[in-house]
Scaffold this motif. Structure first.
Motif, short mmCIF file in Angstrom:
data_model
loop_
_atom_site.label_atom_id
_atom_site.label_comp_id
_atom_site.label_asym_id
_atom_site.label_seq_id
_atom_site.Cartn_x
_atom_site.Cartn_y
_atom_site.Cartn_z
N GLY A 126 0.87 -1.17 0.11
CA GLY A 126 0.11 0.13 0.19
C GLY A 126 0.68 1.22 -0.07
O GLY A 126 0.41 2.32 -0.77
N ALA A 127 1.89 1.32 0.70
CA ALA A 127 2.75 2.22 0.68
C ALA A 127 3.36 2.58 -0.56
O ALA A 127 3.65 3.74 -0.97
CB ALA A 127 3.69 2.06 1.78
N TYR A 128 3.93 1.47 -1.26
CA TYR A 128 4.70 1.50 -2.56
C TYR A 128 3.66 2.42 -3.64
O TYR A 128 4.07 3.25 -4.43
CB TYR A 128 5.18 0.25 -3.01
N ILE A 129 2.34 1.73 -3.54
CA ILE A 129 1.47 2.25 -4.50
C ILE A 129 1.15 3.79 -4.15
O ILE A 129 1.18 4.48 -5.15
CB ILE A 129 0.18 1.39 -4.39
N ALA A 130 1.35 4.13 -3.00
CA ALA A 130 1.10 5.63 -2.59
C ALA A 130 1.91 6.48 -2.99
O ALA A 130 1.81 7.66 -3.44
CB ALA A 130 0.61 5.80 -1.04
N LEU A 131 3.36 5.74 -2.78
CA LEU A 131 4.34 6.58 -3.26
C LEU A 131 4.41 7.15 -4.85
O LEU A 131 4.91 8.22 -5.16
CB LEU A 131 5.77 5.89 -2.85
N GLY A 132 3.94 5.90 -5.44
CA GLY A 132 3.83 6.05 -7.15
C GLY A 132 2.84 7.40 -7.40
O GLY A 132 2.83 7.97 -8.28
N GLY A 138 -0.97 1.42 4.68
CA GLY A 138 0.17 1.59 4.13
C GLY A 138 -0.30 2.98 3.26
O GLY A 138 0.54 3.98 3.45
N ALA A 139 -1.35 3.00 2.53
CA ALA A 139 -1.32 4.12 1.71
C ALA A 139 -1.83 5.30 2.59
O ALA A 139 -1.41 6.52 2.32
CB ALA A 139 -2.71 3.78 0.75
N PHE A 140 -2.59 5.23 3.67
CA PHE A 140 -3.09 6.17 4.38
C PHE A 140 -1.70 6.82 5.24
O PHE A 140 -1.67 8.21 5.17
CB PHE A 140 -4.05 5.95 5.47
N MET A 151 -7.15 4.94 -2.23
CA MET A 151 -7.17 5.21 -0.85
C MET A 151 -6.00 6.14 -0.54
O MET A 151 -6.35 7.03 0.44
CB MET A 151 -6.39 3.75 -0.26
N TYR A 152 -4.96 6.31 -1.26
CA TYR A 152 -4.25 7.49 -1.09
C TYR A 152 -4.50 8.74 -1.64
O TYR A 152 -4.60 9.89 -0.79
CB TYR A 152 -2.72 6.96 -1.73
N PHE A 167 1.84 11.14 6.54
CA PHE A 167 3.29 11.48 7.01
C PHE A 167 4.23 12.22 5.81
O PHE A 167 4.78 13.13 5.90
CB PHE A 167 3.85 10.29 7.72
N LEU A 168 3.89 11.34 4.72
CA LEU A 168 4.94 11.46 3.62
C LEU A 168 4.35 12.66 2.75
O LEU A 168 5.00 13.22 1.85
CB LEU A 168 5.38 10.42 2.92
#
Length: 379
Positions: free
Chosen positions: A42-48, A124-126, A213-214, A131-132
């Motif tokens: 989820g974090a990786y997709i959000a970073l994209g 992860g996306a949230f 979600m992001y 934060f980022l």
């Protein structure tokens, strides 16, 4: 499973087999590992999504170029998931389905994996959005703030059915990207396989529930410029739920199920042929779980039953590889030859012993006159 001989990629059927083997591992993971991998994905997709949002700021007057740029950079998230490692709900809809349809995992195994990944992906996306992206100040000023709000607002204003259909198209392409990543045996091939279908869904404008979600979380954090938008009504009900359902059908049916039907499903005559093979050959995991060919690199072994299906290997089952079976057979044949040679030598020794005994008996008779006379009289 190795790639096609002399090639750096797998055949379409081998891709399905690889996904089915991967599904077995995913189904057996502890919940802590599933959640951890889901958070990373989820974090990786959000970073994209962060990258795509920043690079497309101030492109309102060039929608075609804006979508192309977003599509060009967004795939970095999926590349990290599939190469570095992660558990993505949308990709697993296609990976888990063939194994479930073949009876290799249960419906509970599949739904357990999907449900935990969905919530872990959300977490992860949230976290990346808060934060980022939000707390880091990346979107405090225009045009970045305006672009992030514009994306979220547009997604929440779509009709329920529109999001659902866009979700189908999105995950059909995303899971094809997963399929192509499994097909390649080298990093460069995986990157190319992932990039084109992912770029296509972003540029077209389809909806990916994990990416949303992001986007939606960040848009609501930025207050939507005073618009009365609510998380559960506008973000969850009007977007995330239909996007999730559409993604599930797009990946689970149009990729997982259809490729399972094309390459794995056995018709009646194929099942009878498989049953004959099982009757004439060892039923241990010397045969592929899919096509009956000899395999030595399956992730997990399965027993082949007389009805053309497979069951999990139990602890009491003895599973050996083809090389081990051939070595054992050769050893047995060599031992059999040795036994035959020993039998022949034993028979020859018996004959020699009998001849010696006869010679001793005859020599004893000829050396005793009384015995010879008694024999003459009796005769």
């Amino acid at each position: 499973m190795p790639g096609t001989k002399g090639k750096s990629y797998k055949t379409p059927k081998d891709i399905v087999v690889s996904c089915m083997n991967t599904a077995l591992i995913k189904a057996g993971l502890r919940w802590e590992r599933i959640v951890g991998l889901g958070f990373l994905a989820g974090a990786y997709i959000a970073l994209g999504g962060v990258l795509a949002t920043i690079l497309t700021a101030s492109m309102d007057q060039q929608p075609g170029i804006e979508k192309l740029v977003a599509g060009a950079v967004f795939p970095v998230g999926l590349m990290c998931v599939l190469i570095a490692g992660g558990g993505l709900y949308t990709g697993n809809t296609a990976i888990m389905t063939p194994s479930w349809l073949s009876g290799r995992i249960t419906l509970y195994d599949m739904l357990r994996n999907w449900s935990m990944l969905w919530f872990a992906n959300f977490a992860g996306a949230f976290c990346v959005a808060y934060f980022l992206a939000y707390e880091s100040g990346l979107f405090d000023e225009d045009p970045f703030r305006h672009t992030a709000i514009k994306i979220a607002k547009k997604k929440m204003e779509l009709k329920w059915g529109q999001v659902f259909l866009r979700g189908i198209g999105c995950n059909w392409l995303v899971c094809l990207a997963v399929w192509l990543a499994y097909a390649a045996d080298d990093i460069a091939g995986k990157v190319l396989g992932i990039w084109f279908p992912t770029m296509a869904f972003v540029a077209i404008g389809y909806d990916h529930c994990i990416a949303n979600m992001y986007y939606l979380s960040l848009g609501l954090m930025l207050k939507m410029e005073g618009d009365d938008k609510y998380f559960f009504k506008d973000a969850v009900w009007n977007n995330l739920i239909p996007a999730t359902l559409g993604n599930t059908i797009g990946g689970g049916f149009f990729v997982g199920t259809l490729y399972w039907f094309a390459y794995i499903y056995e018709f009646g005559d194929e099942k009878r042929e498989r049953a004959n093979q099982a009757a004439d050959a060892p039923t241990l995991a010397l045969y592929s779980e899919v096509d009956g060919a000899l395999q030595t690199d399956k992730q997990l072994p399965f027993l082949h039953t007389k009805h053309g299906h497979f069951r999990r290997v139990k602890e009491e089952d003895v599973v050996i590889t083809r090389e081990e079976a051939q070595h054992n057979l050769q050893t047995i044949e060599e031992n059999a030859q040795t036994i035959e040679m020993l039998k022949a030598e034993l028979a020859q020794a018996k004959k020699t012993l009998e001849r010696k005994r006869s010679e001793v008996s005859l020599s004893g008779l000829s050396g005793s006159p009384s015995i010879g006379a008694e024999m003459f009289i009796s005769s």
